[in-house]
Design a protein around this motif. Structure first.
Motif, mmCIF file in Angstrom:
data_model
loop_
_atom_site.group_PDB
_atom_site.id
_atom_site.type_symbol
_atom_site.label_atom_id
_atom_site.label_comp_id
_atom_site.label_asym_id
_atom_site.label_seq_id
_atom_site.Cartn_x
_atom_site.Cartn_y
_atom_site.Cartn_z
ATOM 1 N N PRO A 1 4.478 48.594 17.024
ATOM 2 C CA PRO A 1 3.073 48.179 16.995
ATOM 3 C C PRO A 1 2.406 48.587 15.676
ATOM 4 O O PRO A 1 2.648 49.660 15.160
ATOM 5 C CB PRO A 1 2.445 48.922 18.164
ATOM 6 C CG PRO A 1 3.576 49.303 19.041
ATOM 7 C CD PRO A 1 4.774 49.437 18.160
ATOM 8 N N GLY A 2 1.576 47.714 15.174
ATOM 9 C CA GLY A 2 0.812 48.034 13.978
ATOM 10 C C GLY A 2 1.504 47.709 12.672
ATOM 11 O O GLY A 2 0.988 48.008 11.617
ATOM 12 N N THR B 1 3.665 42.673 10.186
ATOM 13 C CA THR B 1 4.031 41.399 10.785
ATOM 14 C C THR B 1 3.251 41.135 12.072
ATOM 15 O O THR B 1 3.347 40.065 12.627
ATOM 16 C CB THR B 1 5.540 41.359 11.093
ATOM 17 O OG1 THR B 1 5.861 42.459 11.941
ATOM 18 C CG2 THR B 1 6.353 41.423 9.822
ATOM 19 N N MET B 2 2.493 42.131 12.536
ATOM 20 C CA MET B 2 1.726 41.962 13.760
ATOM 21 C C MET B 2 0.239 41.884 13.431
ATOM 22 O O MET B 2 -0.390 42.903 13.171
ATOM 23 C CB MET B 2 1.973 43.114 14.726
ATOM 24 C CG MET B 2 1.246 42.900 16.045
ATOM 25 S SD MET B 2 1.654 44.134 17.270
ATOM 26 C CE MET B 2 0.418 45.352 16.913
ATOM 27 N N PRO B 3 -0.312 40.695 13.418
ATOM 28 C CA PRO B 3 -1.757 40.594 13.171
ATOM 29 C C PRO B 3 -2.550 41.085 14.382
ATOM 30 O O PRO B 3 -2.143 40.891 15.521
ATOM 31 C CB PRO B 3 -1.980 39.105 12.929
ATOM 32 C CG PRO B 3 -0.854 38.433 13.628
ATOM 33 C CD PRO B 3 0.304 39.388 13.599
ATOM 34 N N ILE B 4 -3.647 41.720 14.107
ATOM 35 C CA ILE B 4 -4.581 42.130 15.151
ATOM 36 C C ILE B 4 -5.911 41.475 14.811
ATOM 37 O O ILE B 4 -6.479 41.697 13.745
ATOM 38 C CB ILE B 4 -4.714 43.668 15.229
ATOM 39 C CG1 ILE B 4 -3.389 44.256 15.702
ATOM 40 C CG2 ILE B 4 -5.851 44.061 16.172
ATOM 41 C CD1 ILE B 4 -3.359 45.756 15.764
ATOM 42 N N GLU C 1 -12.089 53.177 12.862
ATOM 43 C CA GLU C 1 -11.231 53.674 13.941
ATOM 44 C C GLU C 1 -10.092 52.699 14.213
ATOM 45 O O GLU C 1 -8.952 53.107 14.435
ATOM 46 C CB GLU C 1 -12.052 53.914 15.207
ATOM 47 C CG GLU C 1 -11.246 54.534 16.324
ATOM 48 C CD GLU C 1 -12.045 54.845 17.571
ATOM 49 O OE1 GLU C 1 -11.407 55.053 18.622
ATOM 50 O OE2 GLU C 1 -13.289 54.882 17.527
ATOM 51 N N LEU C 2 -10.379 51.409 14.184
ATOM 52 C CA LEU C 2 -9.328 50.411 14.383
ATOM 53 C C LEU C 2 -8.287 50.506 13.271
ATOM 54 O O LEU C 2 -7.085 50.465 13.528
ATOM 55 C CB LEU C 2 -9.933 49.003 14.441
ATOM 56 C CG LEU C 2 -8.948 47.883 14.759
ATOM 57 C CD1 LEU C 2 -8.415 48.012 16.190
ATOM 58 C CD2 LEU C 2 -9.606 46.521 14.557
ATOM 59 N N PHE D 1 -4.280 51.385 13.861
ATOM 60 C CA PHE D 1 -3.238 50.432 13.469
ATOM 61 C C PHE D 1 -3.185 50.338 11.941
ATOM 62 O O PHE D 1 -3.538 49.310 11.357
ATOM 63 C CB PHE D 1 -3.536 49.047 14.066
ATOM 64 C CG PHE D 1 -3.575 49.037 15.570
ATOM 65 C CD1 PHE D 1 -2.403 49.041 16.305
ATOM 66 C CD2 PHE D 1 -4.785 49.025 16.242
ATOM 67 C CE1 PHE D 1 -2.427 49.034 17.689
ATOM 68 C CE2 PHE D 1 -4.825 49.019 17.625
ATOM 69 C CZ PHE D 1 -3.645 49.031 18.353
ATOM 70 N N PRO D 2 -2.716 51.398 11.280
ATOM 71 C CA PRO D 2 -2.792 51.449 9.813
ATOM 72 C C PRO D 2 -1.954 50.410 9.087
ATOM 73 O O PRO D 2 -2.268 50.051 7.959
ATOM 74 C CB PRO D 2 -2.321 52.870 9.481
ATOM 75 C CG PRO D 2 -1.512 53.299 10.647
ATOM 76 C CD PRO D 2 -2.107 52.601 11.836
#
Length: 179
Positions: A10-11, A14-17, A53-54, A58-59
């Motif tokens: 996670p984070g 390759t993983m867009p948030i 914080e976000l 998820f740095p």
């Protein structure tokens, strides 16, 4: 030899948030989701602090601000804050230890308008001596209202610490008809 593709943790980039910032009755609200579900619902006084914080949570992620799907989720979560009896049944993308996940699952089973003590919650998950660990799992929750840690009280029924402030905890319980 098979070349099965490993999913990145996670984070990773390759993983867009996707996320959106707005206001609700409790102040600033940030709602974020990955491809698997909601990964953050944050409350606060300043939108910039929620965005920071976000980023800390998820740095390595590619954070996409203001996506239309995130805006829709933001409106849905803000509506739930105003009217908790409508329910909030959205997929969640939970990141925590196995113990935290057990606590969070038990929290989701507490109906609006009901509360438990930390000791009762510890007993409910089969770990009656883990009251402090249960409190720690509540504090680690990054999905305000979706994982209703505001429904956990001290053994004497009093309000205690809440990641987003005791005043917000009180307001949420009042909305649910508890306080």
């Amino acid at each position: 030899m098979s070349s099965a593709r490993k999913m990145p943790p996670p984070g990773r980039p390759t993983m867009p948030i996707r996320f959106a910032l707005g206001q609700c009755a409790l102040g600033a609200l940030l709602v974020a989701h990955s491809g698997s579900g909601l990964c953050a619902i944050l409350l606060g006084d300043r939108p910039e602090a929620l965005r920071d914080e976000l980023r800390q949570r998820f740095p390595q992620a590619e954070l996409i601000d203001g996506a239309a799907d995130a805006e829709r989720l933001l409106a849905q979560v803000a509506g739930f804050v105003e009217a908790p009896w409508i329910g909030l049944d959205l997929p969640l993308d939970l990141h925590g230890t196995a113990f935290q996940q057990r606590v969070w699952q038990a929290l989701r089973a507490i109906p609006a308008g009901s509360t438990l003590s930390y000791a009762e919650l510890a007993a409910r998950i089969g770990a009656p001596k883990a009251v402090r660990a249960v409190a720690g799992a509540c504090a680690a929750n990054a999905l305000a209202v979706a994982i209703p840690c505001h429904r956990v009280l001290r053994s004497d029924g009093g309000l205690s610490g809440y990641r987003w402030g005791v005043a917000r905890k009180r307001a949420l319980l009042e909305r649910e008809g508890r306080e």
